[in-house]
Design a protein around this motif. Sequence first.
Motif, mmCIF file in Angstrom:
data_model
loop_
_atom_site.group_PDB
_atom_site.id
_atom_site.type_symbol
_atom_site.label_atom_id
_atom_site.label_comp_id
_atom_site.label_asym_id
_atom_site.label_seq_id
_atom_site.Cartn_x
_atom_site.Cartn_y
_atom_site.Cartn_z
ATOM 1 N N VAL A 193 0.729 -1.379 0.069
ATOM 2 C CA VAL A 193 0.215 0.002 0.304
ATOM 3 C C VAL A 193 0.666 1.230 -0.173
ATOM 4 N N LYS A 219 -3.936 2.421 2.775
ATOM 5 C CA LYS A 219 -5.441 1.581 1.567
ATOM 6 C C LYS A 219 -4.895 1.677 0.094
ATOM 7 N N ASP A 220 -4.641 1.451 -0.645
ATOM 8 C CA ASP A 220 -4.056 1.251 -1.934
ATOM 9 C C ASP A 220 -4.147 2.688 -1.952
ATOM 10 N N SER A 232 -6.274 6.038 4.527
ATOM 11 C CA SER A 232 -7.672 5.367 5.457
ATOM 12 C C SER A 232 -8.429 5.674 7.025
#
Length: 573
Positions: free
Chosen positions: A368, A539-540, A544
């Motif tokens: 990530v 996250k990605d 987040s």
Amino acid sequence: MAIKSIMYFLPSRKRVIFAILAALFEIAATVVTPVAVMDMIDNPLMDAHMSILNYLPVLMILFIKLLISSFHYLMLSNLAAGLLKNLRLKIWEKILRLPIHFYDSSSNGETMSRITNDTVVIKDFFTTETFSIISGIVYLVIIGVIIFTIDWKISLLIFLSVPVTLILISFIAQQEYNISISIQRETEEFQNRINKVLYEIRTIKTSQAEKYESTQGQKIIKNLFHLSILENKIFAFIQPCANILLLFLFLVIFGYCSIRVSQGSLSAGQFLAIIFYLYELTGPVTIFGSFSAKLLKFMVSADRINQLLGEEEEPVISGELSEHLLASKDIDVQDLSFGYYDKRMILQSINFKIRKGSVTAIIGESGVGKTTFFLLLERFYQPSSGNICYGGVPIEDFALYEWRKKIAYVSQEAPLMQGTIHQNLTYGIDNCSNEELIQALSDVGLLEFIEGLPQGLHTNVGERGTNLSGGQRQRIVIARALIRNPEILLLDEATSHLDSTSEFLVQNSLNRLMKGRTTIIIAHRLSTIRNSDQIVIFKDGKISGIGYHEDLLENNSLYCSLVAKQEKSYNMP
């Protein structure tokens, strides 16, 4: 262009001048010798008064030529050694200044080949071929004039045979060039394979991949063998043909001169002088024939080195810390985005702040962008957009040496260099006292262990530190960080590969190291991150969530999921 750029690496002008003068004097001595022999033999008093005095001029010239040849060889050898040294020094400095992304796309074998093989090709071309071709041209002109003065018919016969010889030798040289380029490519591949095997030998053995690596290595070695056999076949056939042709041409000229001597139109001295000159011509003619192929080989090597030297370097390293960097400040990540060469964005417009002296944990699934953020913070790569600011100033505005001096990085691999414990502790650190070493080792709990070793601090750690346990390697890395006294500490899964006992010892060492420093942690273990001043969830490639452990447990479902996964893994039988 390649020749002009490489000439920059020639040693001092004085050495070049001495080498040129020595070459000219050697040419003069070589050219004068047959003339002296001719005068001696054709002297009408020669038969009547045979004495050592008759040979004295020739002997003196030969002795002087010996001295000049020795001096020329010495000057040329020194020039070659100086050129090779300058080239390798420049390339050595260059490879240490190249950015990380260069090594991402280049093989170690190719880089090794440039600093070892290509530099030798360039050295040989400049100091052997270039001087030889210039000397050869001077030889041809002077010898041609002298032979023409002696007998124009013989000079015409000799110089009509030169093009035939040149064509044959050029053909041989072209075959040699084609083979040598193929051998060079295979040698680079073999160096790559050797480097991989030596570096990853434990992985190879644990993966039981010996048979695969054996097959790959055998394939390259056999290719090199077949190329060598092909090269030998070419020379086994062509070289004797060339020698026979040269001998045939020599015999034709020798026979013609013998007839002229028997007819009385050519003296014995003139005949002997022509034979001497004919022998001296074989060297330059051979050089001319092989020059084009060697020039092509040189151009390939010079282009490869110029390409390496033309690579963009990391910013210039400077010395002292600037006033702005002397005091600890906050780190501010502003709209930071980054993607590697496939253009896939790893990080996308992330924003968060790290207070000076605080502990920040970065968590998230693999891939990530956690480690990528560390690489950007250390300036191994440049952001695609956005900034990382230190005290409001983008870190790119600081001299690279100044910035990296503030950072210590402790990774899960605990990399140690080949050498002693002392060398690893002081690697890249100037003016480290023995008291500082002892204090750092004491802080990480290694002092008693090291003092118990037969060689103490001078014990060799082995390749990549294999003579030490994982916990010992990790604590040596932490001790080195303590000696560096960094302001910013980066911990990348620093205890993930350790057993519980080693983890406890290393964690205690890390706690000492973290005290009073701005610390950024990449970790999965709950025990490592729960007491952090803030936890940042990736996250990605995006953020987040940010907050304390308790807050995130209540408000962030992803964090709850990560914690639940970890607790489940701990509770598994």
